[in-house]
Design an enzyme around this catalytic site. Structure first.
Site, PDB file in Angstrom:
ATOM      1  N   VAL A  76       0.780  -5.084   3.690  1.00 17.71           N
ATOM      2  CA  VAL A  76       0.557  -5.384   2.256  1.00 17.71           C
ATOM      3  C   VAL A  76      -0.683  -6.272   2.114  1.00 17.71           C
ATOM      4  O   VAL A  76      -0.819  -7.271   2.824  1.00 17.71           O
ATOM      5  CB  VAL A  76       1.798  -6.112   1.683  1.00 17.71           C
ATOM      6  CG1 VAL A  76       1.565  -6.548   0.243  1.00 17.71           C
ATOM      7  CG2 VAL A  76       3.031  -5.227   1.795  1.00 17.71           C
ATOM      8  N   ASP A  87      -2.563   6.582  -0.132  1.00 17.01           N
ATOM      9  CA  ASP A  87      -2.395   5.125  -0.022  1.00 17.01           C
ATOM     10  C   ASP A  87      -1.013   4.840   0.574  1.00 17.01           C
ATOM     11  O   ASP A  87      -0.021   4.890  -0.133  1.00 17.01           O
ATOM     12  CB  ASP A  87      -2.500   4.557  -1.454  1.00 17.01           C
ATOM     13  CG  ASP A  87      -2.326   3.060  -1.515  1.00 17.01           C
ATOM     14  OD1 ASP A  87      -2.283   2.410  -0.469  1.00 17.01           O
ATOM     15  OD2 ASP A  87      -2.224   2.554  -2.645  1.00 17.01           O
ATOM     16  N   ARG A  88      -0.974   4.578   1.828  1.00 11.14           N
ATOM     17  CA  ARG A  88       0.206   4.289   2.662  1.00 11.14           C
ATOM     18  C   ARG A  88       0.940   5.565   3.103  1.00 11.14           C
ATOM     19  O   ARG A  88       1.205   6.473   2.322  1.00 11.14           O
ATOM     20  CB  ARG A  88       1.197   3.352   1.984  1.00 11.14           C
ATOM     21  CG  ARG A  88       2.410   3.133   2.866  1.00 11.14           C
ATOM     22  CD  ARG A  88       3.303   1.942   2.528  1.00 11.14           C
ATOM     23  NE  ARG A  88       2.861   0.704   3.107  1.00 11.14           N
ATOM     24  CZ  ARG A  88       2.678  -0.412   2.419  1.00 11.14           C
ATOM     25  NH1 ARG A  88       2.933  -0.461   1.154  1.00 11.14           N
ATOM     26  NH2 ARG A  88       2.254  -1.481   3.007  1.00 11.14           N
ATOM     27  N   THR A 107      -7.915  -0.078  -2.061  1.00 13.43           N
ATOM     28  CA  THR A 107      -9.368  -0.164  -2.226  1.00 13.43           C
ATOM     29  C   THR A 107     -10.047   0.891  -1.349  1.00 13.43           C
ATOM     30  O   THR A 107     -10.968   1.590  -1.788  1.00 13.43           O
ATOM     31  CB  THR A 107      -9.837  -1.598  -1.835  1.00 13.43           C
ATOM     32  OG1 THR A 107      -9.009  -2.532  -2.516  1.00 13.43           O
ATOM     33  CG2 THR A 107     -11.282  -1.829  -2.165  1.00 13.43           C
ATOM     34  N   TYR A 144      12.314  -7.946  -4.778  1.00  9.65           N
ATOM     35  CA  TYR A 144      11.738  -9.223  -4.346  1.00  9.65           C
ATOM     36  C   TYR A 144      12.610 -10.411  -4.778  1.00  9.65           C
ATOM     37  O   TYR A 144      12.588 -11.456  -4.141  1.00  9.65           O
ATOM     38  CB  TYR A 144      10.294  -9.375  -4.853  1.00  9.65           C
ATOM     39  CG  TYR A 144       9.292  -8.692  -3.944  1.00  9.65           C
ATOM     40  CD1 TYR A 144       8.940  -9.255  -2.710  1.00  9.65           C
ATOM     41  CD2 TYR A 144       8.697  -7.483  -4.297  1.00  9.65           C
ATOM     42  CE1 TYR A 144       8.028  -8.627  -1.867  1.00  9.65           C
ATOM     43  CE2 TYR A 144       7.779  -6.850  -3.455  1.00  9.65           C
ATOM     44  CZ  TYR A 144       7.448  -7.432  -2.240  1.00  9.65           C
ATOM     45  OH  TYR A 144       6.542  -6.811  -1.398  1.00  9.65           O
ATOM     46  N   GLN A 164      14.354   1.698  -0.927  1.00 11.61           N
ATOM     47  CA  GLN A 164      13.925   2.647   0.114  1.00 11.61           C
ATOM     48  C   GLN A 164      14.147   4.088  -0.332  1.00 11.61           C
ATOM     49  O   GLN A 164      13.318   4.960  -0.067  1.00 11.61           O
ATOM     50  CB  GLN A 164      14.643   2.396   1.450  1.00 11.61           C
ATOM     51  CG  GLN A 164      14.272   1.097   2.136  1.00 11.61           C
ATOM     52  CD  GLN A 164      12.773   0.830   2.173  1.00 11.61           C
ATOM     53  OE1 GLN A 164      11.969   1.736   2.343  1.00 11.61           O
ATOM     54  NE2 GLN A 164      12.402  -0.420   1.987  1.00 11.61           N
ATOM     55  N   ASP A 193       7.476   3.347   5.719  1.00  8.61           N
ATOM     56  CA  ASP A 193       8.728   3.007   5.016  1.00  8.61           C
ATOM     57  C   ASP A 193       9.845   2.776   6.017  1.00  8.61           C
ATOM     58  O   ASP A 193      10.584   1.812   5.934  1.00  8.61           O
ATOM     59  CB  ASP A 193       9.130   4.141   4.067  1.00  8.61           C
ATOM     60  CG  ASP A 193       8.168   4.260   2.905  1.00  8.61           C
ATOM     61  OD1 ASP A 193       7.669   3.228   2.442  1.00  8.61           O
ATOM     62  OD2 ASP A 193       7.920   5.403   2.468  1.00  8.61           O
ATOM     63  N   LYS A 249      -5.632  -1.195   1.497  1.00 11.64           N
ATOM     64  CA  LYS A 249      -5.393   0.262   1.505  1.00 11.64           C
ATOM     65  C   LYS A 249      -5.835   0.930   0.198  1.00 11.64           C
ATOM     66  O   LYS A 249      -6.507   1.954   0.222  1.00 11.64           O
ATOM     67  CB  LYS A 249      -3.896   0.589   1.732  1.00 11.64           C
ATOM     68  CG  LYS A 249      -3.341   0.130   3.053  1.00 11.64           C
ATOM     69  CD  LYS A 249      -1.868   0.451   3.194  1.00 11.64           C
ATOM     70  CE  LYS A 249      -1.015  -0.238   2.158  1.00 11.64           C
ATOM     71  NZ  LYS A 249      -1.043  -1.703   2.197  1.00 11.64           N
TER      72      LYS A 249
END
Ligand SMILES: Nc1ncnc2c1ncn2[C@@H]1O[C@H](COP(=O)(O)OP(=O)(O)O)[C@@H](O)[C@H]1O
Ligand SMILES: Nc1ncnc2c1ncn2[C@H]1C[C@H](O)[C@@H](COP(=O)(O)O)O1
Length: 222
Positions: free
Chosen positions: A21, A90-91, A27, A55, A66, A96, A25
């Site tokens: 994080v 992106d990712r 950008t 969070y 998930q 995961d 990524k």
């Protein structure tokens, strides 16, 4: 001739950007998609209905989150396939399970039953010959100090309120994970070796590295 043709990158390539994080990524995804004239596949943080809740209370929401991410990434996978490739993602879907679900299970913020349900589903969906793996995974790496200051600078409230230990642990797990990852070819880029913000030539240098690396790996695979 555009950069994609100049450096021999196939029009239908799918390139995924991995890394912890805040490493950069999104950008990089934008910069490479512009340089290669590829489509993008982003994680949509603003519309994620579970992320803030997660969070606030990892234990309560880690399974829901998930499942949500798995469904979103699978839909994106389908979209990329239907377009016939030509995407920067992106990712990767591998993070995961390899990073997040595993970390929460091992830390006790995802219970055994939920973790098993999740991994069974993940394996049934992804670890099959029918799932198209990316042509290349670009792994962005950098020092934890640089990454923490990027998380700070970006300023997402939910990430600011999360203890620094969470990011330290994730950073360490990423290093271990990438050292044993073999789902597709991996090109490592250190964030100190390029400056997408201030150096206009930097995208082309990265595309050149990608082109050289893809050529080399396709020769090795023949
Ligand atoms: N090459 C770079 N140089 C300086 N700052 C960067 C660079 N790439 C990203 N950033 C900054 O770091 C923060 C996190 O970047 P982002 O692309 O959102 O990371 P990720 O998608 O990996 O979480 C943002 O504030 C972004 O502007
Ligand atoms: N699979 C995931 N589990 C938990 N949290 C996740 C997962 N994937 C992404 N996230 C979080 C981490 C960040 O707060 C945001 C967006 O990630 P980023 O690396 O900034 O693109 O979602």
């Amino acid at each position: 001739m555009n950069l994609r043709e100049k450096y021999g990158i196939p029009q239908n390539a799918v390139i995924t950007i991995a890394g912890t994080v805040g490493v950069g990524k999104s950008t990089m995804t934008k910069a490479l998609a512009d340089a290669l004239q590829f489509r993008t596949s982003f994680e949509n943080v603003d519309t994620n209905p579970y992320l803030d809740l997660f969070y606030d209370d990892f234990e309560k929401w880690s399974f829901h989150l998930q499942i949500y991410f798995l469904a979103e990434r699978f839909k994106e996978q389908k979209r990329m396939f239907e377009y016939g490739g030509g995407f920067i993602q992106d990712r990767s879907i591998y993070e995961d399970t390899g990073i997040f679900a595993k970390m929460h299970w091992e830390k006790g913020t995802m219970n055994n039953v939920d973790y098993e349900t999740y991994t069974n589903l993940f394996e049934a969906m992804v670890m099959t010959p029918y799932f198209p793996h990316p042509d290349l995974l670009i792994y962005l790496e950098g020092s934890i100090e640089d990454i923490l200051s990027r998380i700070q600078e970006r300023g997402r409230a939910m990430e600011q309120q999360t203890p620094v230990d969470y990011w330290l642990e994730m950073h360490q797990r990423y290093e271990n994970w990438i050292n044993s990852f073999n789902g597709c070819p991996v090109l490592r880029l250190n964030i100190n070796d390029y400056d997408l913000m201030n150096d206009p030539d930097c995208s082309e240098q990265i595309v050149e590295r990608i082109g050289g690396f893809m050529k080399q790996t396709s020769i090795l695979r023949k």
